[in-house]
Design a protein around this motif. Structure first.
Motif, PDB file in Angstrom:
ATOM      1  N   UNK A 116     -58.562 -12.613 -20.062  1.00  0.00           N
ATOM      2  CA  UNK A 116     -57.747 -11.798 -19.162  1.00  0.00           C
ATOM      3  C   UNK A 116     -57.183 -12.529 -17.953  1.00  0.00           C
ATOM      4  N   UNK A 117     -57.669 -13.745 -17.666  1.00  0.00           N
ATOM      5  CA  UNK A 117     -57.156 -14.458 -16.500  1.00  0.00           C
ATOM      6  C   UNK A 117     -57.441 -15.949 -16.633  1.00  0.00           C
ATOM      7  N   UNK A 118     -56.881 -16.726 -15.705  1.00  0.00           N
ATOM      8  CA  UNK A 118     -57.079 -18.188 -15.710  1.00  0.00           C
ATOM      9  C   UNK A 118     -58.548 -18.542 -15.486  1.00  0.00           C
ATOM     10  N   UNK A 119     -59.272 -17.693 -14.784  1.00  0.00           N
ATOM     11  CA  UNK A 119     -60.666 -17.987 -14.468  1.00  0.00           C
ATOM     12  C   UNK A 119     -61.658 -17.143 -15.264  1.00  0.00           C
ATOM     13  N   UNK A 120     -61.179 -16.525 -16.321  1.00  0.00           N
ATOM     14  CA  UNK A 120     -62.040 -15.760 -17.223  1.00  0.00           C
ATOM     15  C   UNK A 120     -61.471 -15.900 -18.622  1.00  0.00           C
ATOM     16  N   UNK A 121     -61.760 -17.009 -19.258  1.00  0.00           N
ATOM     17  CA  UNK A 121     -61.080 -17.340 -20.510  1.00  0.00           C
ATOM     18  C   UNK A 121     -62.056 -17.903 -21.537  1.00  0.00           C
ATOM     19  N   UNK A 122     -61.519 -18.076 -22.744  1.00  0.00           N
ATOM     20  CA  UNK A 122     -62.276 -18.600 -23.873  1.00  0.00           C
ATOM     21  C   UNK A 122     -61.417 -19.624 -24.600  1.00  0.00           C
ATOM     22  N   UNK A 123     -62.003 -20.772 -24.922  1.00  0.00           N
ATOM     23  CA  UNK A 123     -61.350 -21.776 -25.763  1.00  0.00           C
ATOM     24  C   UNK A 123     -62.223 -21.967 -26.995  1.00  0.00           C
ATOM     25  N   UNK A 124     -61.626 -21.796 -28.179  1.00  0.00           N
ATOM     26  CA  UNK A 124     -62.398 -21.884 -29.420  1.00  0.00           C
ATOM     27  C   UNK A 124     -61.707 -22.815 -30.405  1.00  0.00           C
ATOM     28  N   UNK A 125     -62.504 -23.537 -31.172  1.00  0.00           N
ATOM     29  CA  UNK A 125     -61.974 -24.441 -32.196  1.00  0.00           C
ATOM     30  C   UNK A 125     -62.595 -24.082 -33.536  1.00  0.00           C
ATOM     31  N   UNK A 126     -61.867 -24.365 -34.608  1.00  0.00           N
ATOM     32  CA  UNK A 126     -62.372 -24.071 -35.948  1.00  0.00           C
ATOM     33  C   UNK A 126     -63.253 -25.204 -36.445  1.00  0.00           C
ATOM     34  N   UNK A 127     -64.134 -24.874 -37.378  1.00  0.00           N
ATOM     35  CA  UNK A 127     -64.945 -25.915 -38.002  1.00  0.00           C
ATOM     36  C   UNK A 127     -64.062 -26.873 -38.796  1.00  0.00           C
ATOM     37  N   UNK A 128     -62.942 -26.353 -39.322  1.00  0.00           N
ATOM     38  CA  UNK A 128     -62.010 -27.215 -40.041  1.00  0.00           C
ATOM     39  C   UNK A 128     -61.412 -28.287 -39.141  1.00  0.00           C
ATOM     40  N   UNK A 129     -61.129 -27.925 -37.910  1.00  0.00           N
ATOM     41  CA  UNK A 129     -60.591 -28.906 -36.958  1.00  0.00           C
ATOM     42  C   UNK A 129     -61.622 -29.991 -36.665  1.00  0.00           C
ATOM     43  N   UNK A 130     -62.869 -29.598 -36.459  1.00  0.00           N
ATOM     44  CA  UNK A 130     -63.907 -30.578 -36.148  1.00  0.00           C
ATOM     45  C   UNK A 130     -64.130 -31.546 -37.300  1.00  0.00           C
ATOM     46  N   UNK A 131     -63.929 -31.065 -38.526  1.00  0.00           N
ATOM     47  CA  UNK A 131     -64.112 -31.934 -39.689  1.00  0.00           C
ATOM     48  C   UNK A 131     -62.921 -32.857 -39.908  1.00  0.00           C
ATOM     49  N   UNK A 132     -61.717 -32.397 -39.629  1.00  0.00           N
ATOM     50  CA  UNK A 132     -60.504 -33.130 -40.022  1.00  0.00           C
ATOM     51  C   UNK A 132     -59.942 -34.034 -38.930  1.00  0.00           C
ATOM     52  N   UNK A 133     -60.242 -33.751 -37.673  1.00  0.00           N
ATOM     53  CA  UNK A 133     -59.641 -34.512 -36.579  1.00  0.00           C
ATOM     54  C   UNK A 133     -60.648 -35.472 -35.953  1.00  0.00           C
ATOM     55  N   UNK A 134     -60.126 -36.619 -35.506  1.00  0.00           N
ATOM     56  CA  UNK A 134     -60.992 -37.511 -34.741  1.00  0.00           C
ATOM     57  C   UNK A 134     -61.070 -37.017 -33.294  1.00  0.00           C
ATOM     58  N   UNK A 135     -61.867 -37.675 -32.472  1.00  0.00           N
ATOM     59  CA  UNK A 135     -62.110 -37.201 -31.114  1.00  0.00           C
ATOM     60  C   UNK A 135     -60.838 -37.224 -30.256  1.00  0.00           C
ATOM     61  N   UNK A 136     -59.995 -38.208 -30.426  1.00  0.00           N
ATOM     62  CA  UNK A 136     -58.761 -38.270 -29.642  1.00  0.00           C
ATOM     63  C   UNK A 136     -57.847 -37.086 -29.959  1.00  0.00           C
ATOM     64  N   UNK A 137     -57.713 -36.783 -31.253  1.00  0.00           N
ATOM     65  CA  UNK A 137     -56.863 -35.661 -31.653  1.00  0.00           C
ATOM     66  C   UNK A 137     -57.461 -34.329 -31.189  1.00  0.00           C
TER      67      UNK A 137
END
Length: 299
Positions: A116-137
């Motif tokens: 709902x706001x800049x100071x009350x937020x959620x950032x989520x990533x998929x397990x597929x992203x963690x498997x397919x991307x390196x740390x830089x990506x």
């Protein structure tokens, strides 16, 4: 595309029926007529902004529930610790409060931000992203999502949707009243059954144009988030992340509530392109490559 249209039709029908019931109650109990444009505007604003603002307030809860996201409260392994540390660093550099960080189970490469706001937020990533991307990506994807939060995109889109909803409700009923009175020749009495059919059709037509406007803002917002991600993580990392997406892209399985805030969205041509929440990946990559070399690497 057909699912989106069906959902859109059902939603607008529900809004029209509910608005009609409320206006009928106002007319019968308080003597307020449908021709009172002031009351119509107030009611339209309540319905138009009410739904979008309620969705905004509930966005984190809805996202967690619909994706089954696991919020990292205590990192269980090195990968989760890296995610939390990376988001914390990026949030500090962006001047926002630390978002909640979560992982949700999905084979696709994707991530989203909501709240709902800049100071009350959620950032989520998929397990597929963690498997397919390196740390830089992955770092660049996180920076993109943190930039969405820092730019206040969730609030902006909710307000834009509220304005468009209000405009559609008012315009459809004002134009519907004019058409109905012209067809029926009844310029003094209340609306007939034909009025409600006309309004229903106009809700669909005007609503479709409103959706195109909202998606135009959404696509513009994606370019800004890409630029913000390049500033936080580095342009080369952001370009590499988008190139990885273009190589492995699949249709997003994110729920509608958060799909517009994912790192990638649906692709399409013609009319479908006008309803896309994200620009094509090749356009986003080209825009990043035109950026100044000052953001080539993260500060």
């Amino acid at each position: 595309m057909f699912k989106r249209v069906a959902l859109f039709l059902a939603t607008n029908l529900a809004v029209m029926v509910l608005l009609g019931i409320v206006l009928s109650i106002l007319q019968n109990v308080f003597g307020v007529t449908l021709g009172n444009n002031g009351v119509l505007i107030v009611m339209a604003a309540l319905f138009g902004f009410g739904g979008s603002l309620i969705s905004l307030m509930m966005s984190k809860w809805m996202a967690k529930r619909s994706t089954g996201a696991h919020v990292i409260e205590q990192p269980r392994n090195e990968a989760e610790q890296w995610l939390v540390d990376t988001v914390r660093r990026q949030a500090e550099n962006s001047g926002i409060k630390m978002p909640e960080v979560a992982i949700y189970d999905a084979p696709e490469i994707n991530a989203f931000a909501t709240g709902p706001s800049r100071n009350n937020s959620l950032v989520a990533v998929s397990t597929g992203l963690l498997r397919a991307m390196d740390r830089n990506e992955a770092e660049a994807v996180l920076a993109h999502e943190v930039s969405h939060v820092a730019n206040g995109d969730m609030v902006t889109m909710a307000l834009i949707q509220g304005v468009l909803n209000t405009f559609v409700i008012v315009l459809a009923r004002v134009v519907g009243r004019v058409i109905d009175s012209y067809i029926s020749g009844n310029r003094e009495g209340g609306p007939g059954f034909g009025y409600y059919i006309i309004v229903f059709v106009l809700d669909m037509v005007f609503g479709l144009f409103a959706s195109m406007i909202a998606m135009w803002f959404s696509r513009h917002r994606e370019f800004r988030a890409d630029a913000g991600g390049a500033s936080l993580a580095g342009r080369d990392k952001m370009v590499a992340a988008l190139q990885r997406l273009s190589q492995t892209y699949g249709e997003s399985t994110l729920p509608k509530q958060v799909a517009a805030f994912g790192i990638s969205g649906a692709v399409g041509h013609g009319l479908k392109r006008l309803l896309m929440s994200h620009p094509p990946l090749e356009e986003r990559i080209a825009a990043l490559k035109r950026m100044s070399d000052s953001v080539r690497t993260a500060a």
